[in-house]
Write a protein that holds these residues in place. Structure first.
Motif, PDB file in Angstrom:
ATOM      1  N   ASN A 261      26.853  20.444  62.110  1.00 30.08           N
ATOM      2  CA  ASN A 261      27.801  19.887  61.130  1.00 30.08           C
ATOM      3  C   ASN A 261      27.965  18.383  61.318  1.00 30.08           C
ATOM      4  O   ASN A 261      28.039  17.622  60.341  1.00 30.08           O
ATOM      5  CB  ASN A 261      29.164  20.580  61.257  1.00 30.08           C
ATOM      6  CG  ASN A 261      29.142  22.006  60.723  1.00 30.08           C
ATOM      7  OD1 ASN A 261      28.246  22.374  59.963  1.00 30.08           O
ATOM      8  ND2 ASN A 261      30.109  22.820  61.119  1.00 30.08           N
ATOM      9  N   SER A 262      28.020  17.964  62.580  1.00 33.86           N
ATOM     10  CA  SER A 262      28.146  16.519  62.868  1.00 33.86           C
ATOM     11  C   SER A 262      26.902  15.766  62.412  1.00 33.86           C
ATOM     12  O   SER A 262      26.995  14.682  61.822  1.00 33.86           O
ATOM     13  CB  SER A 262      28.380  16.306  64.364  1.00 33.86           C
ATOM     14  OG  SER A 262      29.584  16.914  64.766  1.00 33.86           O
ATOM     15  N   ILE A 263      25.727  16.359  62.695  1.00 33.56           N
ATOM     16  CA  ILE A 263      24.467  15.740  62.268  1.00 33.56           C
ATOM     17  C   ILE A 263      24.401  15.690  60.742  1.00 33.56           C
ATOM     18  O   ILE A 263      24.010  14.669  60.153  1.00 33.56           O
ATOM     19  CB  ILE A 263      23.260  16.512  62.849  1.00 33.56           C
ATOM     20  CG1 ILE A 263      23.207  16.330  64.371  1.00 33.56           C
ATOM     21  CG2 ILE A 263      21.950  16.057  62.209  1.00 33.56           C
ATOM     22  CD1 ILE A 263      22.192  17.222  65.068  1.00 33.56           C
ATOM     23  N   GLU A 264      24.825  16.773  60.103  1.00 41.61           N
ATOM     24  CA  GLU A 264      24.817  16.838  58.633  1.00 41.61           C
ATOM     25  C   GLU A 264      25.672  15.717  58.042  1.00 41.61           C
ATOM     26  O   GLU A 264      25.279  15.042  57.089  1.00 41.61           O
ATOM     27  CB  GLU A 264      25.357  18.202  58.195  1.00 41.61           C
ATOM     28  CG  GLU A 264      25.403  18.400  56.682  1.00 41.61           C
ATOM     29  CD  GLU A 264      26.108  19.692  56.282  1.00 41.61           C
ATOM     30  OE1 GLU A 264      26.326  19.889  55.085  1.00 41.61           O
ATOM     31  OE2 GLU A 264      26.453  20.486  57.178  1.00 41.61           O
ATOM     32  N   LYS A 265      26.833  15.516  58.657  1.00 46.82           N
ATOM     33  CA  LYS A 265      27.731  14.466  58.162  1.00 46.82           C
ATOM     34  C   LYS A 265      27.095  13.078  58.337  1.00 46.82           C
ATOM     35  O   LYS A 265      27.110  12.241  57.422  1.00 46.82           O
ATOM     36  CB  LYS A 265      29.062  14.544  58.937  1.00 46.82           C
ATOM     37  CG  LYS A 265      30.140  13.639  58.379  1.00 46.82           C
ATOM     38  CD  LYS A 265      31.443  13.841  59.144  1.00 46.82           C
ATOM     39  CE  LYS A 265      32.488  12.872  58.633  1.00 46.82           C
ATOM     40  NZ  LYS A 265      33.742  12.941  59.410  1.00 46.82           N
ATOM     41  N   GLN A 266      26.516  12.858  59.535  1.00 44.31           N
ATOM     42  CA  GLN A 266      25.888  11.565  59.812  1.00 44.31           C
ATOM     43  C   GLN A 266      24.711  11.309  58.877  1.00 44.31           C
ATOM     44  O   GLN A 266      24.586  10.226  58.282  1.00 44.31           O
ATOM     45  CB  GLN A 266      25.421  11.531  61.275  1.00 44.31           C
ATOM     46  CG  GLN A 266      24.922  10.163  61.716  1.00 44.31           C
ATOM     47  CD  GLN A 266      24.484  10.165  63.174  1.00 44.31           C
ATOM     48  OE1 GLN A 266      23.528  10.862  63.505  1.00 44.31           O
ATOM     49  NE2 GLN A 266      25.179   9.433  64.023  1.00 44.31           N
ATOM     50  N   VAL A 267      23.864  12.336  58.712  1.00 49.15           N
ATOM     51  CA  VAL A 267      22.695  12.207  57.837  1.00 49.15           C
ATOM     52  C   VAL A 267      23.133  11.971  56.401  1.00 49.15           C
ATOM     53  O   VAL A 267      22.571  11.129  55.688  1.00 49.15           O
ATOM     54  CB  VAL A 267      21.797  13.462  57.937  1.00 49.15           C
ATOM     55  CG1 VAL A 267      20.742  13.481  56.829  1.00 49.15           C
ATOM     56  CG2 VAL A 267      21.115  13.521  59.298  1.00 49.15           C
ATOM     57  N   GLY A 268      24.141  12.685  55.960  1.00 50.27           N
ATOM     58  CA  GLY A 268      24.613  12.556  54.583  1.00 50.27           C
ATOM     59  C   GLY A 268      25.071  11.145  54.263  1.00 50.27           C
ATOM     60  O   GLY A 268      24.724  10.579  53.217  1.00 50.27           O
ATOM     61  N   GLU A 269      25.848  10.571  55.177  1.00 50.38           N
ATOM     62  CA  GLU A 269      26.353   9.202  54.949  1.00 50.38           C
ATOM     63  C   GLU A 269      25.207   8.183  54.942  1.00 50.38           C
ATOM     64  O   GLU A 269      25.144   7.304  54.081  1.00 50.38           O
ATOM     65  CB  GLU A 269      27.374   8.849  56.039  1.00 50.38           C
ATOM     66  CG  GLU A 269      28.705   9.594  55.885  1.00 50.38           C
ATOM     67  CD  GLU A 269      29.628   9.390  57.070  1.00 50.38           C
ATOM     68  OE1 GLU A 269      29.213   8.682  58.019  1.00 50.38           O
ATOM     69  OE2 GLU A 269      30.756   9.927  57.041  1.00 50.38           O
ATOM     70  N   GLN A 270      24.299   8.330  55.938  1.00 54.55           N
ATOM     71  CA  GLN A 270      23.173   7.382  56.034  1.00 54.55           C
ATOM     72  C   GLN A 270      22.233   7.521  54.829  1.00 54.55           C
ATOM     73  O   GLN A 270      21.732   6.522  54.294  1.00 54.55           O
ATOM     74  CB  GLN A 270      22.384   7.657  57.333  1.00 54.55           C
ATOM     75  CG  GLN A 270      23.180   7.446  58.601  1.00 54.55           C
ATOM     76  CD  GLN A 270      23.344   5.977  58.949  1.00 54.55           C
ATOM     77  OE1 GLN A 270      22.791   5.099  58.275  1.00 54.55           O
ATOM     78  NE2 GLN A 270      24.132   5.691  59.964  1.00 54.55           N
ATOM     79  N   LEU A 271      22.009   8.793  54.400  1.00 48.45           N
ATOM     80  CA  LEU A 271      21.126   9.044  53.263  1.00 48.45           C
ATOM     81  C   LEU A 271      21.695   8.417  51.999  1.00 48.45           C
ATOM     82  O   LEU A 271      20.976   7.815  51.189  1.00 48.45           O
ATOM     83  CB  LEU A 271      20.917  10.558  53.071  1.00 48.45           C
ATOM     84  CG  LEU A 271      20.082  10.995  51.862  1.00 48.45           C
ATOM     85  CD1 LEU A 271      18.659  10.426  51.943  1.00 48.45           C
ATOM     86  CD2 LEU A 271      20.043  12.519  51.764  1.00 48.45           C
ATOM     87  N   PHE A 272      22.997   8.543  51.830  1.00 50.13           N
ATOM     88  CA  PHE A 272      23.637   7.966  50.645  1.00 50.13           C
ATOM     89  C   PHE A 272      23.462   6.439  50.615  1.00 50.13           C
ATOM     90  O   PHE A 272      23.071   5.851  49.611  1.00 50.13           O
ATOM     91  CB  PHE A 272      25.120   8.330  50.622  1.00 50.13           C
ATOM     92  CG  PHE A 272      25.910   7.570  49.604  1.00 50.13           C
ATOM     93  CD1 PHE A 272      25.703   7.791  48.237  1.00 50.13           C
ATOM     94  CD2 PHE A 272      26.830   6.587  49.979  1.00 50.13           C
ATOM     95  CE1 PHE A 272      26.420   7.072  47.292  1.00 50.13           C
ATOM     96  CE2 PHE A 272      27.545   5.866  49.044  1.00 50.13           C
ATOM     97  CZ  PHE A 272      27.334   6.111  47.692  1.00 50.13           C
ATOM     98  N   LYS A 273      23.722   5.804  51.771  1.00 47.35           N
ATOM     99  CA  LYS A 273      23.599   4.344  51.841  1.00 47.35           C
ATOM    100  C   LYS A 273      22.157   3.904  51.591  1.00 47.35           C
ATOM    101  O   LYS A 273      21.893   2.957  50.846  1.00 47.35           O
ATOM    102  CB  LYS A 273      24.066   3.853  53.215  1.00 47.35           C
ATOM    103  CG  LYS A 273      25.575   3.931  53.419  1.00 47.35           C
ATOM    104  CD  LYS A 273      25.930   3.548  54.850  1.00 47.35           C
ATOM    105  CE  LYS A 273      27.430   3.762  55.088  1.00 47.35           C
ATOM    106  NZ  LYS A 273      27.769   3.577  56.520  1.00 47.35           N
ATOM    107  N   ALA A 274      21.203   4.614  52.253  1.00 44.52           N
ATOM    108  CA  ALA A 274      19.786   4.256  52.109  1.00 44.52           C
ATOM    109  C   ALA A 274      19.317   4.448  50.675  1.00 44.52           C
ATOM    110  O   ALA A 274      18.578   3.605  50.127  1.00 44.52           O
ATOM    111  CB  ALA A 274      18.946   5.104  53.064  1.00 44.52           C
ATOM    112  N   SER A 275      19.768   5.499  50.038  1.00 43.89           N
ATOM    113  CA  SER A 275      19.339   5.804  48.667  1.00 43.89           C
ATOM    114  C   SER A 275      19.904   4.783  47.692  1.00 43.89           C
ATOM    115  O   SER A 275      19.230   4.332  46.756  1.00 43.89           O
ATOM    116  CB  SER A 275      19.796   7.217  48.260  1.00 43.89           C
ATOM    117  OG  SER A 275      19.244   8.175  49.118  1.00 43.89           O
ATOM    118  N   ALA A 276      21.153   4.418  47.910  1.00 43.91           N
ATOM    119  CA  ALA A 276      21.801   3.461  47.001  1.00 43.91           C
ATOM    120  C   ALA A 276      21.199   2.065  47.110  1.00 43.91           C
ATOM    121  O   ALA A 276      21.119   1.323  46.122  1.00 43.91           O
ATOM    122  CB  ALA A 276      23.302   3.420  47.300  1.00 43.91           C
TER     123      ALA A 276
END
Length: 607
Positions: free
Chosen positions: A383-398
């Motif tokens: 869950n912690s990894i999912e949260k970290q990946v989600g935030e980083q993925l959003f920033k990288a994608s944007a």
């Protein structure tokens, strides 16, 4: 809104119905379920002219009993007042179940110093021998005396004004019946045996019990098993009540040959059925609770034996630990055969079979708890990894001008990678998953069989066994479900009993839209065969135990299980919908009419 009593009119006397049971406001076994679930339907018909009597136990009363401190001038209030003035400890109030009926609980300890005189009186008047009996018999006799006094005082106060029906459940509540008849008290009595004392003992100890039932000398057998007092009280109640009833044709046979009385009526048991407005609602609940069972299965098996949960079926059986009577022996034999058949046919599915019963144990197995705890830690890390990946993925994608999917590994820092790797490493092992979730105080029939048949959760086994020697409650650390939720999450209930006067467990499956297997020696199975010709179409399978020997019945059961395993997901969903659609058949609103008939008949016979 005040409920009107439909039996009462200007020209009719008022009628009141009193139900008496040792398990009123006292959860001990199946009778509690019968009484409690039936209450709303009885209140619907009788209103304030319905109430119950039971024994007073402070522990259970504190949770389910609400006292009425100001005694009213009702029929009930006056009688309670009279008994208290005579020195009896009587509790009067509401039973806090759906319907909230009035209830009178007797503290039998208040007359316990008189128990020897009460026993002597039973011997003198009715030849009930109470020498060397278990303590329960003394409790029951003291309780029965308070019931007798209550009904006698009630009838005296209300004679010629009110018609009284008293419905007694089981021998523990019925020791008052012989004296009520002897003293010609104006109370119409109904006695229901849900399972005869002798029948339970004989079925567990005598092979082919039903074939020999007409050959037993009831008194000789009762003395042999040390239950002479219990069997005599039960027999007297059956012979002296105005109307004698039982719960199925199976137990009717016992009444005829062991109690000396063919029952006047059969009263099948029901439940309060909660129907959903849309069919998908019960399917959603099945999915929700199956996911919770999935979590347990992952924690229990995936350390060393991961398998595809999408291709896994959950079977279960539950009830008191009566190895042969409940059909646990037959179920295990059928599972061993199913395991072999699935391997031979190379069926790409897994069956996890849960045995839920009550046996003495020291504690939950620490290894089982530890495995579950480590898996929970893996989930938290993910869950912690999912949260970290989600935030980083959003920033990288944007911020990216590249339309390609980024490499997600780059978004997980070294700390979480290492923590996940280490946690998985400490969790995984090559041990065989435990069969028993608890540390049993001693081995029993289930553990002996799985060892002898090597049904021990081997890697190649298609059938896995989980033996949980405690009843499932919501506080259980392994499942976190209550029993009803656990049932909903399973795919199939398996109950091929050899001795089962009624059988609530398969009925509870139907109430929750879960297909079930029963036997023609259970009252429920016998009843299904009478009321539905195509019962299998509706998700109820019945094993023939009347005319087949043990091994033929086991083979038939294994074929039923194999047929179920081979069903597609669509077929299983259709079957669950069919099961749910017939559940209303067993609602008390439909089955109460059997009770109504018994009460009317008792009143006619008393007159």
């Amino acid at each position: 809104m005040e409920i009107q009593n439909p039996l009462q009119s200007a020209t009719q006397k008022q009628k009141i119905l009193i139900e008496i049971a040792w398990e009123t406001c006292n959860q001990v076994g199946g009778i509690y379920t019968v009484i409690r679930t039936k209450v709303p339907s009885m209140v619907e018909k009788w209103g304030d002219d319905y109430f119950l009597l039971g024994p007073y136990f402070p522990q259970t009363a504190s949770a389910e009993f609400e006292p009425i401190h100001d005694l009213d001038d009702s029929v009930l209030g006056k009688t309670v007042q009279k008994m208290r003035s005579m020195g009896y400890a009587v509790h009067y109030g509401y039973w806090l179940v759906t319907g909230k009926p009035r209830i009178v609980l007797f503290d039998f300890w208040s007359i316990y110093n008189n128990i020897n005189a009460l026993k002597a009186g039973l011997w003198e008047r009715h030849q009930v021998s109470t020498l060397n009996t278990e303590e329960l018999v003394s409790h029951v006799i003291a309780f029965g005396e308070m019931v007798r006094v209550f009904l006698t005082e009630l009838a005296k106060e209300q004679q010629n004004k009110i018609d009284i029906v008293a419905h007694f459940h089981e021998w523990m509540a019925a020791s008052a019946i012989p004296d009520l008849r002897k003293d010609q008290i104006k109370v119409a009595t109904v006695f229901t045996t849900h399972a005869t004392m002798l029948g339970r003992y004989l079925a567990g100890n005598v092979p082919n019990f039903y074939d020999k039932i007409d050959t037993f000398d009831w008194l000789k057998e009762a003395r042999h098993y040390g239950i002479e007092a219990q069997a005599t009280l039960e027999r007297l109640a059956a012979l002296q009540a105005h109307v004698t009833t039982t719960v199925s044709d199976v137990t009717a046979k016992e009444c005829e040959f062991l109690l000396g009385k063919v029952p006047d009526l059969i009263l099948p048991n029901g439940l309060n059925i909660t129907r959903f407005s849309a069919m998908h609602e019960h399917q959603n609940l099945h999915t929700k609770y199956k996911d919770r069972i999935n979590e347990f299965v992952m924690g229990h098996f995936f350390q060393s034996q991961p398998f595809n949960l999408e291709k896994t079926l959950y079977f279960f059986t539950s009830g008191r630990y009566e190895y042969s009577n409940k059909g646990y022996d037959l179920t295990l034999e059928a599972l061993a055969r199913l395991n072999w058949k699935m391997k031979q046919a190379k069926i790409d599915k897994t069956v996890v079979m849960f045995f839920i019963t009550k046996q003495p144990y020291h504690s939950i197995d620490p290894e089982v708890l530890h495995s579950r705890a480590v898996m929970d830690e893996i989930r938290e890390t993910c869950n912690s990894i999912e949260k970290q990946v989600g935030e980083q993925l959003f920033k990288a994608s944007a911020s990216s001008s590249d339309l390609q999917m980024p490499d997600l590994n780059n978004f997980v820092d070294e700390y979480w990678r290492l923590r996940l790797r280490r946690t998985i490493q400490t969790w995984k092992n090559n041990k065989r998953p435990k069969v028993v979730t608890h540390l049993l105080k001693q081995n029993d029939g289930i553990t002996d069989f799985v060892q002898k048949s090597n049904l021990m959760n081997n890697p190649e086994d298609k059938v896995k066994i989980v033996y949980h020697p405690d009843f499932i409650v919501s506080t259980n650390p392994l499942f976190g479900l209550d029993y009803g939720q656990f049932v909903r999450g399973c795919n199939l209930g398996v109950f091929p009993s050899y001795y089962e006067p009624w059988g609530y467990t398969p009925l509870e499956c139907i109430a929750r839209g879960v297909p079930t297997i029963t036997s023609d020696l259970s009252g429920f199975g016998d009843y299904m065969m009478q009321i539905m010709r195509d019962y299998e179409h509706w998700g109820v399978m019945v094993v023939n135990r009347k005319t087949q020997d043990f091994y033929k019945a086991a083979e038939q059961l294994s074929e039923m299980l194999l047929k179920f395993v081979k069903q597609s997901l669509r077929e299983r969903i259709t079957q669950r919908n069919r099961v749910e659609s017939i559940s209303d058949t067993f609602d008390w609103s439909n089955l109460r009419t059997y009770y109504d008939t018994s009460h009317d008949l008792a009143l006619k016979r008393r007159k």
